[in-house]
Design a protein around this motif. Sequence first.
Motif, PDB file in Angstrom:
ATOM      1  N   LEU A 299      40.151  45.703  15.700  1.00  0.00           N
ATOM      2  CA  LEU A 299      39.557  44.987  16.615  1.00  0.00           C
ATOM      3  C   LEU A 299      38.804  43.783  16.014  1.00  0.00           C
ATOM      4  O   LEU A 299      38.586  43.820  14.895  1.00  0.00           O
ATOM      5  N   GLU A 300      38.481  42.679  16.860  1.00  0.00           N
ATOM      6  CA  GLU A 300      37.951  41.409  16.398  1.00  0.00           C
ATOM      7  C   GLU A 300      36.428  41.813  15.968  1.00  0.00           C
ATOM      8  O   GLU A 300      35.959  40.887  15.412  1.00  0.00           O
ATOM      9  N   GLU A 301      35.619  42.687  16.554  1.00  0.00           N
ATOM     10  CA  GLU A 301      34.241  42.903  16.056  1.00  0.00           C
ATOM     11  C   GLU A 301      34.008  42.872  14.568  1.00  0.00           C
ATOM     12  O   GLU A 301      34.661  43.318  13.811  1.00  0.00           O
ATOM     13  N   ASP A 302      32.965  42.383  14.309  1.00  0.00           N
ATOM     14  CA  ASP A 302      32.433  42.094  12.836  1.00  0.00           C
ATOM     15  C   ASP A 302      32.302  43.610  12.207  1.00  0.00           C
ATOM     16  O   ASP A 302      31.810  44.521  13.054  1.00  0.00           O
ATOM     17  N   ALA A 303      32.428  43.975  11.115  1.00  0.00           N
ATOM     18  CA  ALA A 303      32.309  45.167  10.476  1.00  0.00           C
ATOM     19  C   ALA A 303      31.927  44.812   8.834  1.00  0.00           C
ATOM     20  O   ALA A 303      31.833  43.707   8.582  1.00  0.00           O
ATOM     21  N   SER A 304      31.971  45.909   8.006  1.00  0.00           N
ATOM     22  CA  SER A 304      31.570  45.492   6.768  1.00  0.00           C
ATOM     23  C   SER A 304      32.386  46.780   5.903  1.00  0.00           C
ATOM     24  O   SER A 304      32.616  47.882   6.505  1.00  0.00           O
ATOM     25  N   VAL A 305      32.495  46.473   4.517  1.00  0.00           N
ATOM     26  CA  VAL A 305      32.816  47.302   3.600  1.00  0.00           C
ATOM     27  C   VAL A 305      31.947  47.280   2.438  1.00  0.00           C
ATOM     28  O   VAL A 305      31.154  46.192   2.179  1.00  0.00           O
ATOM     29  N   LYS A 306      32.043  48.217   1.656  1.00  0.00           N
ATOM     30  CA  LYS A 306      31.249  48.416   0.246  1.00  0.00           C
ATOM     31  C   LYS A 306      32.317  48.281  -0.819  1.00  0.00           C
ATOM     32  O   LYS A 306      33.207  49.000  -0.761  1.00  0.00           O
ATOM     33  N   HIS A 307      31.946  47.569  -1.801  1.00  0.00           N
ATOM     34  CA  HIS A 307      32.566  47.703  -3.167  1.00  0.00           C
ATOM     35  C   HIS A 307      31.819  48.450  -4.014  1.00  0.00           C
ATOM     36  O   HIS A 307      30.324  47.901  -4.218  1.00  0.00           O
ATOM     37  N   VAL A 308      32.129  49.586  -4.464  1.00  0.00           N
ATOM     38  CA  VAL A 308      31.203  50.550  -5.496  1.00  0.00           C
ATOM     39  C   VAL A 308      31.807  50.422  -6.728  1.00  0.00           C
ATOM     40  O   VAL A 308      32.887  50.954  -6.788  1.00  0.00           O
ATOM     41  N   TRP A 309      31.059  49.958  -7.695  1.00  0.00           N
ATOM     42  CA  TRP A 309      31.727  49.732  -9.114  1.00  0.00           C
ATOM     43  C   TRP A 309      31.052  51.023 -10.079  1.00  0.00           C
ATOM     44  O   TRP A 309      29.951  51.314  -9.867  1.00  0.00           O
ATOM     45  N   TYR A 310      32.122  51.647 -10.769  1.00  0.00           N
ATOM     46  CA  TYR A 310      31.430  52.767 -11.714  1.00  0.00           C
ATOM     47  C   TYR A 310      32.150  52.524 -13.074  1.00  0.00           C
ATOM     48  O   TYR A 310      33.013  51.988 -13.088  1.00  0.00           O
ATOM     49  N   LYS A 311      31.112  52.593 -13.876  1.00  0.00           N
ATOM     50  CA  LYS A 311      31.667  52.870 -15.370  1.00  0.00           C
ATOM     51  C   LYS A 311      31.398  54.315 -15.740  1.00  0.00           C
ATOM     52  O   LYS A 311      30.325  54.994 -15.683  1.00  0.00           O
ATOM     53  N   ASN A 312      32.504  54.882 -16.305  1.00  0.00           N
ATOM     54  CA  ASN A 312      32.624  56.120 -16.888  1.00  0.00           C
ATOM     55  C   ASN A 312      32.077  56.929 -16.024  1.00  0.00           C
ATOM     56  O   ASN A 312      31.202  58.040 -16.307  1.00  0.00           O
ATOM     57  N   ASN A 313      32.468  56.962 -14.800  1.00  0.00           N
ATOM     58  CA  ASN A 313      32.026  57.730 -13.580  1.00  0.00           C
ATOM     59  C   ASN A 313      30.409  57.804 -13.117  1.00  0.00           C
ATOM     60  O   ASN A 313      30.054  58.627 -12.486  1.00  0.00           O
ATOM     61  N   GLN A 314      29.858  56.570 -13.830  1.00  0.00           N
ATOM     62  CA  GLN A 314      28.330  56.522 -13.777  1.00  0.00           C
ATOM     63  C   GLN A 314      28.152  55.182 -12.601  1.00  0.00           C
ATOM     64  O   GLN A 314      28.991  54.251 -12.769  1.00  0.00           O
TER      65      GLN A 314
ATOM     66  N   GLY B  35      34.546  50.837 -21.715  1.00  0.00           N
ATOM     67  CA  GLY B  35      34.595  52.016 -20.849  1.00  0.00           C
ATOM     68  C   GLY B  35      35.925  52.077 -19.940  1.00  0.00           C
ATOM     69  O   GLY B  35      36.509  51.267 -19.635  1.00  0.00           O
ATOM     70  N   ASP B  36      35.896  53.400 -19.251  1.00  0.00           N
ATOM     71  CA  ASP B  36      36.752  53.502 -18.150  1.00  0.00           C
ATOM     72  C   ASP B  36      35.857  52.949 -16.766  1.00  0.00           C
ATOM     73  O   ASP B  36      34.884  53.485 -16.388  1.00  0.00           O
ATOM     74  N   TRP B  37      36.524  52.113 -15.961  1.00  0.00           N
ATOM     75  CA  TRP B  37      35.694  51.677 -14.699  1.00  0.00           C
ATOM     76  C   TRP B  37      36.678  51.900 -13.780  1.00  0.00           C
ATOM     77  O   TRP B  37      37.871  52.148 -13.622  1.00  0.00           O
ATOM     78  N   ARG B  38      35.914  51.781 -12.456  1.00  0.00           N
ATOM     79  CA  ARG B  38      36.594  52.129 -11.206  1.00  0.00           C
ATOM     80  C   ARG B  38      35.758  51.461  -9.995  1.00  0.00           C
ATOM     81  O   ARG B  38      34.525  51.366 -10.326  1.00  0.00           O
ATOM     82  N   VAL B  39      36.424  50.948  -9.245  1.00  0.00           N
ATOM     83  CA  VAL B  39      35.781  49.996  -7.982  1.00  0.00           C
ATOM     84  C   VAL B  39      36.397  50.962  -6.941  1.00  0.00           C
ATOM     85  O   VAL B  39      37.670  51.048  -6.753  1.00  0.00           O
ATOM     86  N   GLU B  40      35.598  51.328  -6.026  1.00  0.00           N
ATOM     87  CA  GLU B  40      36.060  51.935  -4.752  1.00  0.00           C
ATOM     88  C   GLU B  40      35.584  51.061  -3.569  1.00  0.00           C
ATOM     89  O   GLU B  40      34.526  50.654  -3.433  1.00  0.00           O
ATOM     90  N   VAL B  41      36.377  51.390  -2.575  1.00  0.00           N
ATOM     91  CA  VAL B  41      36.174  50.300  -1.274  1.00  0.00           C
ATOM     92  C   VAL B  41      36.056  51.422  -0.197  1.00  0.00           C
ATOM     93  O   VAL B  41      36.520  52.291  -0.169  1.00  0.00           O
ATOM     94  N   LEU B  42      34.819  51.297   0.391  1.00  0.00           N
ATOM     95  CA  LEU B  42      34.281  52.201   1.337  1.00  0.00           C
ATOM     96  C   LEU B  42      34.167  51.521   2.670  1.00  0.00           C
ATOM     97  O   LEU B  42      33.632  50.494   2.761  1.00  0.00           O
ATOM     98  N   ASP B  43      34.407  52.190   3.824  1.00  0.00           N
ATOM     99  CA  ASP B  43      34.144  51.759   5.217  1.00  0.00           C
ATOM    100  C   ASP B  43      32.512  51.887   5.479  1.00  0.00           C
ATOM    101  O   ASP B  43      31.933  52.458   4.715  1.00  0.00           O
ATOM    102  N   GLU B  44      32.326  51.385   6.714  1.00  0.00           N
ATOM    103  CA  GLU B  44      30.932  51.521   7.161  1.00  0.00           C
ATOM    104  C   GLU B  44      30.346  53.047   7.148  1.00  0.00           C
ATOM    105  O   GLU B  44      29.233  53.261   6.906  1.00  0.00           O
ATOM    106  N   GLU B  45      31.250  53.966   7.205  1.00  0.00           N
ATOM    107  CA  GLU B  45      30.912  55.462   7.344  1.00  0.00           C
ATOM    108  C   GLU B  45      30.733  55.945   6.233  1.00  0.00           C
ATOM    109  O   GLU B  45      30.701  57.175   5.977  1.00  0.00           O
ATOM    110  N   GLY B  46      31.147  55.310   5.005  1.00  0.00           N
ATOM    111  CA  GLY B  46      31.376  55.744   3.578  1.00  0.00           C
ATOM    112  C   GLY B  46      32.762  56.556   3.334  1.00  0.00           C
ATOM    113  O   GLY B  46      32.799  57.097   2.381  1.00  0.00           O
TER     114      GLY B  46
END
Length: 136
Positions: free
Chosen positions: A71-86, A114-125
């Motif tokens: 849909l056209e409505e505005d939304a958002s996402v989160k980028h959550v960065w982790y280093k060594n699962n922290q 270290g080992d890094w990860r980035v997760e993309v989450l929607d507005e509901e997590g």
Amino acid sequence: MRVRLSGLLSLFASVSIVVASGHTVRAGEIKITEMAVTTKIVKGNPIDSVSRISSSSVKALFCFTRLTKDLEEDASVKHVWYKNNQFAAEYDLPVKGKRWRTYSRKLIGKGASGDWRVEVLDEEGNLLKSINFRIN
């Protein structure tokens, strides 16, 4: 007892319909079509895709995300960065169109190895996608 049971079944059916219709009426399902950790964004696009990099070779890394939504409505996402699962950082990013691209930037300093990860989450997590990479 029989009246109560049928009343409960009727209530359950109503709740099920609301839940089912609530799922389809959401602000638009977001789908990730491209995701990369990159050393630079040029003209709105990543120039490379990092899977392993030396901390001495960069001052910052970017997580680029290209996505679509229903849909056209505005939304958002989160980028959550982790280093060594922290947890290391979190960025709220707007999504203002059906086809959208966005990115977050993480400064890389001493002690970034270290080992890094980035997760993309929607507005509901909900996890939409993640990417792993290593910093030496």
